[in-house]
Structure formats: C-alpha cells, structure tokens
Design a protein around this motif. Structure first.
Motif, PDB file in Angstrom:
ATOM      1  N   PRO A  99     -39.034  40.275  46.348  1.00 28.04           N
ATOM      2  CA  PRO A  99     -40.233  40.943  46.859  1.00 28.04           C
ATOM      3  C   PRO A  99     -41.192  41.263  45.704  1.00 28.04           C
TER       4      PRO A  99
ATOM      5  N   LEU B  15     -42.630  38.047  49.971  1.00 27.01           N
ATOM      6  CA  LEU B  15     -41.341  37.551  49.497  1.00 27.01           C
ATOM      7  C   LEU B  15     -41.555  36.173  48.912  1.00 27.01           C
TER       8      LEU B  15
ATOM      9  N   TYR C   7     -44.466  40.013  53.758  1.00 34.00           N
ATOM     10  CA  TYR C   7     -43.310  40.831  54.102  1.00 34.00           C
ATOM     11  C   TYR C   7     -43.742  42.164  54.711  1.00 34.00           C
TER      12      TYR C   7
END
Length: 67
Positions: free
Chosen positions: A24, A18, A6
């Motif tokens: 996340p 992610l 990410y």
C-alpha cells in the motif's frame, strides 16, 4: 506505473493505492488533483507517478489507467 485504488476519502481527496506486489502507498490531495480526477472508487486500476524510493516514496500523480 500501474496500481489499484485501495482507499479514497472524497473530503480530503487523499487515499492509498496497492501496487501489484500488494504494497500500500498513500497519496495526498496534490497527487489526486494533478490527475484531474473527480472521483476514485476502490478497485479501479490507476496509473501513478512516484518520486523517491523505499519508505520515502511518494505519489505525485494519480490518474485512471487507459489502454
């Protein structure tokens, strides 16, 4: 476990991935270095190893996903 890169900061060698559910999870330079990577681009599929659970979960390894 698989995830998608990410964010990545090449100066600190840290960033985040992610998970497939959209969560996340950050990683530090130690996890990046453990995977022997030189560069990571957002959107790349990666394989990660983690320790802990929930809010205490940390990534211990980030490497490229190979098939």
């Amino acid at each position: 476990m698989q995830a998608t890169a990410y964010t990545y900061d090449s100066e600190t060698r840290s960033g985040s991935v992610l998970l497939d559910d959209g969560t996340p999870v950050p990683f530090d330079a130690a996890a990046f270095d453990a995977g022997a990577l030189r560069l990571l681009r957002p959107g790349q599929r990666v394989r990660i190893e983690t320790s802990g659970e929930g809010e205490g979960r940390t990534i211990t390894l980030v490497t490229l996903q190979t098939f």
